[in-house]
Scaffold this active site. Structure first.
Site, PDB file in Angstrom:
ATOM      1  N   GLU A   1       0.786  -1.239   0.000  1.00 45.38           N
ATOM      2  CA  GLU A   1       0.000   0.000   0.000  1.00 45.38           C
ATOM      3  C   GLU A   1       0.818   1.288   0.000  1.00 45.38           C
ATOM      4  OE1 GLU A   1       0.197  -2.193   2.687  1.00 45.38           O
ATOM      5  OE2 GLU A   1       0.238  -1.089   4.584  1.00 45.38           O
TER       6      GLU A   1
ATOM      7  N   GLU B   1      -5.621  -2.652  -0.555  1.00 48.09           N
ATOM      8  CA  GLU B   1      -4.512  -1.675  -0.589  1.00 48.09           C
ATOM      9  C   GLU B   1      -5.056  -0.255  -0.629  1.00 48.09           C
ATOM     10  OE1 GLU B   1      -1.913  -3.125   0.220  1.00 48.09           O
ATOM     11  OE2 GLU B   1      -2.514  -5.141  -0.394  1.00 48.09           O
TER      12      GLU B   1
HETATM   13  N1  TRP Z   1       1.104  -4.476   3.948  1.00 48.18           N
HETATM   14  C1  TRP Z   1       0.870  -5.358   2.845  1.00 48.18           C
HETATM   15  C2  TRP Z   1      -0.613  -5.641   2.814  1.00 48.18           C
HETATM   16  O1  TRP Z   1      -1.151  -6.278   3.641  1.00 48.18           O
HETATM   17  C3  TRP Z   1       1.549  -6.665   2.878  1.00 48.18           C
HETATM   18  C4  TRP Z   1       3.008  -6.755   3.069  1.00 48.18           C
HETATM   19  C5  TRP Z   1       3.683  -6.775   4.215  1.00 48.18           C
HETATM   20  C6  TRP Z   1       3.971  -7.048   2.109  1.00 48.18           C
HETATM   21  N2  TRP Z   1       4.999  -7.072   4.019  1.00 48.18           N
HETATM   22  C7  TRP Z   1       5.177  -7.254   2.748  1.00 48.18           C
HETATM   23  C8  TRP Z   1       3.897  -7.164   0.744  1.00 48.18           C
HETATM   24  C9  TRP Z   1       6.335  -7.613   2.059  1.00 48.18           C
HETATM   25  C10 TRP Z   1       5.040  -7.511   0.065  1.00 48.18           C
HETATM   26  C11 TRP Z   1       6.243  -7.755   0.703  1.00 48.18           C
HETATM   27  O2  TRP Z   1      -1.310  -5.164   2.021  1.00 48.18           O
HETATM   28 ZN    ZN Z   2      -2.696  -4.995   4.338  1.00 50.95          ZN
END
Ligand code: TRP
Ligand code: ZN
Length: 870
Positions: free
Chosen positions: A265, A299
């Site tokens: 995001e 996202e």
């Molecule tokens: N914050 C992201 C989501 O939930 C997911 C995420 C966390 C992520 N760590 C990551 C994506 C590492 C790719 C790589 O939408």
């Molecule tokens: Zn998330």
């Protein structure tokens, strides 16, 4: 081992000694040597002239403070320690060099295909420059990207708005971006490459014009339309349901092929696994379409729940993830079928999440101890976290919940908050006491509710006795009674709901279970009722109630909501699965009563219910869910029973499956929810018909005539599961057609991994030689190898140990190339204690081999050490 020393505890949180108000980043992109210049405005928050910065795999070129070269620093394993710093505020200039081309871990700045991209959550920014890489340091970012080869990298993207661009004296081109919203480093993003671009304009409720851009690999523009449509729907939905609008002039989504997770995001510049962007009818199944909708939504919703209000520290991860999953589930439910969405979420909790809570990795949705943060992007934090938000929603109701959201944003917009802040806002806005409820944040494990009913004919009184118990988990011995909302309905014999009353007052259908033993008494119950319990899965708990077959069949027909009808069906199937497992263990025959068969025939032929819902009703609980019902998982008996029951039902309902299958044939293709539902039911029928005499012909026929990828994959899946003779032909044909497209081939790899054939390991080794396969791409690894470990129980758990040894080899390899992916793949092995002694020993051996590696990454170390109790 040293890694253990690096564990961090939630209780040790300390606010930062300094903060960074502004950071000006310049990237001179180069495949092996990218130069990064970071100029930070640092402000002292505490009276200290020392500052510790995080950094990994960085080459330090120079360091200046207020334009003076600085020598009072020490480089350590994990970063940089600056000392003798000026008071109050200063400018820190750091120049580093990083190597994107050797970055196979896909954290920090790396190369995906032909493009540069970044992944900074959770702690990847420290691989870009030395920084306070923690979510409670929020800075305004200005980012300049410089590339020598503008032909190869025409698009240079970062967060916020593009404010300038130009050309350097030596012909390099550059672009400058500025993000007006202060943010933590994990939300930083940069992309450079050549793409096809799909563009739209969106006008927010208050009239702001927003440019929407979806960037995909060249030649794939037409595969981006569904993602764009989903984005527009998400923006509208968040305005309507939550009153939340977008806050920048541009929103960009970039699809990349090499990505560790689903999507990220980053403020104004989401980066997506191409799996969750690209779709057309020839390449994507209905599930792909629905996943894209939900992840694009997820996202986008993070922009408020995650970005505008972020997390104080990583122990609070569920603050943004649980809440955002709740929001994306509501989005999908408002746009599509609420009951089908609910059923699918519940399957995820009852299967993999309950299993996680019963494993060595058990943790509360707000963990207390972490070695590697990447290990805590779990089903517990995400899915159980969402269930916890949903319970708050159930207890408060939509209006109070929305008031709570409003107060939460009033209090915390632009800051880094905690789970406690969220609960307080909900409590203050509603006036509802959530004191005991807070245990859901601190206690791990799955509460078990044992309920019994007692009817007094004379007094027209019905009593429900409720006991709750949470078994100790690896991380926590002691458990307290939790606040469990138990949605309850009582039915009379005509299928009407009996009002819940006591002492002459009407009661809410949400019972507040708060004690370890409690009795709820209902008066004016004019006949012995059938209770429907835990409606809508009102809490993430295990429920047991001694229902008769008749009562369950009654609820399957008469319960007023779809979820309760489905759940009754699952409980009925569950009873027979348990019984039959016992029979198989005692060398007895497998049986299903005729009444049960008739009940499922009734469901199949129901003219009123949604087809998509009927398809869910007819799906047996899967192996992983069933495993959770037993103290010791008897792999052979469970797989035997699940298959035998499928065969039994297919034989008994052959005619009906066939009739419905043919009735639901479609003459054209659409992705409207109704059409998706019809395909779901039709393909469920096919999955049963595959086990009948006409199976091979039907499957082959469907494959050839298919109007969509959904029907192609359904045919191939049926052939695979039932081991039909057409399997090889279909697989070959598909590979010939799609061998140049890794993403489309993932469906094929997935089927190879799940092939129930005895020689599946050699099938997998051959598939690894396929031109579309590479161990560098996480999607390929998960499709082929992840599916074998997680969804091919019979062969993965082969008594010889060959499946475990294969897993061990792969994990050793991934440990060096991509520890994050390795660590997600190790989960099935961690659960060794659930199997018989022989299998335990074989699984354990693979974990021990891993533990003895001298370069074991902390991702794997944390899990393996926990499992081996070290
Ligand atoms: N914050 C992201 C989501 O939930 C997911 C995420 C966390 C992520 N760590 C990551 C994506 C590492 C790719 C790589 O939408
Ligand atoms: Zn998330």
């Amino acid at each position: 081992m040293a890694s253990e020393l690096q564990a961090k505890y939630r209780k040790d949180y300390q606010s930062p000694s300094h903060t960074i108000t502004d950071i000006d980043l310049t990237f001179y992109l180069h495949e092996e040597r990218t130069r990064v210049i970071a100029v930070s405005q640092v402000r002292q928050l505490e009276n200290t002239n020392q500052l510790v910065l995080d950094g990994e795999n960085l080459e330090l070129v120079s360091l200046h403070i207020n334009d003076q070269s600085w020598t009072d620093y020490k480089v350590t394993d994990t970063g940089l320690e600056l000392s003798s710093l000026p008071e109050e505020k200063f400018e820190l200039r750091i120049e580093t060099v990083i190597n994107p081309s050797t970055n196979t871990a896909l954290e920090g700045l790396y190369i995906s295909g032909q493009a540069y991209c970044t992944q900074c959550e959770a702690e990847g920014f420290r691989r870009i420059t030395y920084y306070q890489d923690r979510p409670d340091v929020l800075a305004r970012y200005t980012t300049t990207i410089v590339v020598a080869d503008r032909e190869k990298y025409p698009y240079l993207l970062s967060n916020g708005n593009k404010i300038d661009e130009g050309e350097t004296e030596d012909g390099a081109s550059w672009v400058r971006w500025q993000d007006p919203h202060p943010k933590p480093a994990y939300l930083f993003a940069l992309v450079a490459g050549d793409f096809d671009l799909l563009q739209e304009q969106y006008k927010t409720k208050s009239g702001r014009q927003v440019t929407l851009e979806v960037f995909v690999d060249k030649g794939n523009r037409e595969r981006a339309t569904h993602a764009m449509l989903s984005l527009i729907n998400a923006m509208q939905w968040d305005e309507e349901r939550f009153g939340l609008e977008y806050d920048l002039d541009i929103y960009m989504v970039v699809a990349v092929d090499f990505f560790n997770m689903g999507a990220m995001e980053n403020k104004g510049l989401n980066i997506f696994n191409s799996k969750y962007v690209l779709a057309n009818d020839q390449t994507a199944t209905d599930n792909d379409y629905l996943n894209i909708e939900s992840i694009i939504g997820h996202e986008y919703f993070h922009n408020w729940t995650g970005n505008r209000v972020t997390c104080r520290d990583w122990f609070q991860l569920s603050l943004k993830e649980g809440l955002t999953v709740f929001r994306d589930q509501e989005f999908s439910s408002d746009l599509g079928s609420r009951s089908v969405n609910r059923i699918q979420s519940v399957r995820l909790i009852r299967g993999p999440q309950f299993a996680e809570d019963a494993s060595p990795m058990s943790h509360p949705i707000r963990p207390d101890k972490v070695i590697e943060m990447n290990n805590f992007y779990t089903l517990t934090v995400y899915e159980k976290g969402s269930e916890v938000i949903r319970m708050i929603h159930t207890l408060l109701g939509e209006d109070n919940f929305q008031k709570g959201m409003k107060l939460y944003f009033e209090r915390h917009d632009g800051t880094a908050a905690t789970c406690e802040d969220f609960v307080s806002a909900m409590e203050d806005a509603s006036g509802i006491d959530l004191q005991q409820f807070r245990l859901w944040y601190s206690q791990s494990g799955t509460p078990e509710l044992t309920v019994s009913g007692e009817y007094s004919e004379a007094e027209k009184r019905f009593s429900l006795h409720v006991r709750q118990h949470t078994a100790p988990t690896t991380d926590q011995e002691e458990k307290q009674a939790q606040h469990i909302p138990l949605k309850t309905e009582l039915y009379d014999s005509a299928g009407q709901i009996i009002k819940l009353q006591c002492n002459g007052k009407n009661l809410s259908d949400i019972l507040n279970v708060t004690e370890s033993e409690q009795t709820f008494v209902f008066e004016n119950v004019y006949e012995k009722p059938v209770p429907s319990l835990l409606g809508e899965f009102s809490a993430p708990v295990k429920l047991s109630y001694d229902y008769s077959d008749e009562e369950l069949m009654f609820l399957m027909v008469h319960a007023k909501n779809d979820f309760a009808r489905w759940d009754a069906g699952q409980m009925l199937l569950g009873k027979y699965i348990r019984q039959n497992v016992e029979s198989v263990q005692n060398n007895q025959d497998i049986t299903i009563s005729e009444g049960v068969v008739a009940a499922f025939r009734g469901v199949l032929l129901d003219q009123v219910a949604e087809p998509a819902f009927i398809a869910e009703m007819l799906s047996l609980p899967n192996f992983n869910e069933v495993s959770g019902w037993f103290d010791e998982v008897d792999v052979d008996s469970i797989t035997t029973v699940l298959k035998a029951m499928k065969v039994e039902l297919s034989q008994a309902l052959k005619q009906d499956f066939s009739t419905v299958y043919h009735q639901l044939e479609q003459s054209d293709y659409s992705i409207e929810h109704e059409a998706i539902g019809q395909r779901a039911l039709r393909n469920t029928c096919l999955s049963y018909l595959a086990y009948t005499e006409e199976g091979n012909e039907l499957v082959q026929d469907q494959y050839q005539k298919a109007l969509s990828m959904t029907d192609v994959i359904a045919a191939m899946t049926a052939a695979n599961q039932a081991g039909l003779s057409c399997r090889e032909t279909l697989m070959q044909d598909y590979s010939n057609q799609w061998k140049h497209d890794g993403l489309v081939m993932d469906k094929w790899f997935n089927l190879q991994g799940q092939n129930p054939a005895e020689d599946v390991l050699s099938v997998i080794y051959d598939s690894m030689e396929h031109e579309a396969f590479t161990m560098k791409n996480p999607n390929r690894i998960r499709s082929l190898i992840g599916s074998f470990l997680n969804f091919n129980p019979k062969r993965f758990h082969d008594k010889s140990g060959s499946g475990y040894q294969f897993a061990g080899k792969i994990l050793q390899q991934l440990n060096t190339t991509n520890p994050q992916v390795a660590s997600r793949m190790v989960d099935p092995l961690l659960k060794f204690k659930r199997y018989d002694k022989d299998r335990q020993a074989l699984m354990k051996q693979e974990l021990e081999t891993l533990l003895n590696m001298d370069n074991l990454a902390k991702d794997l170390y944390e899990k393996v050490a926990k499992a081996l109790d070290i």
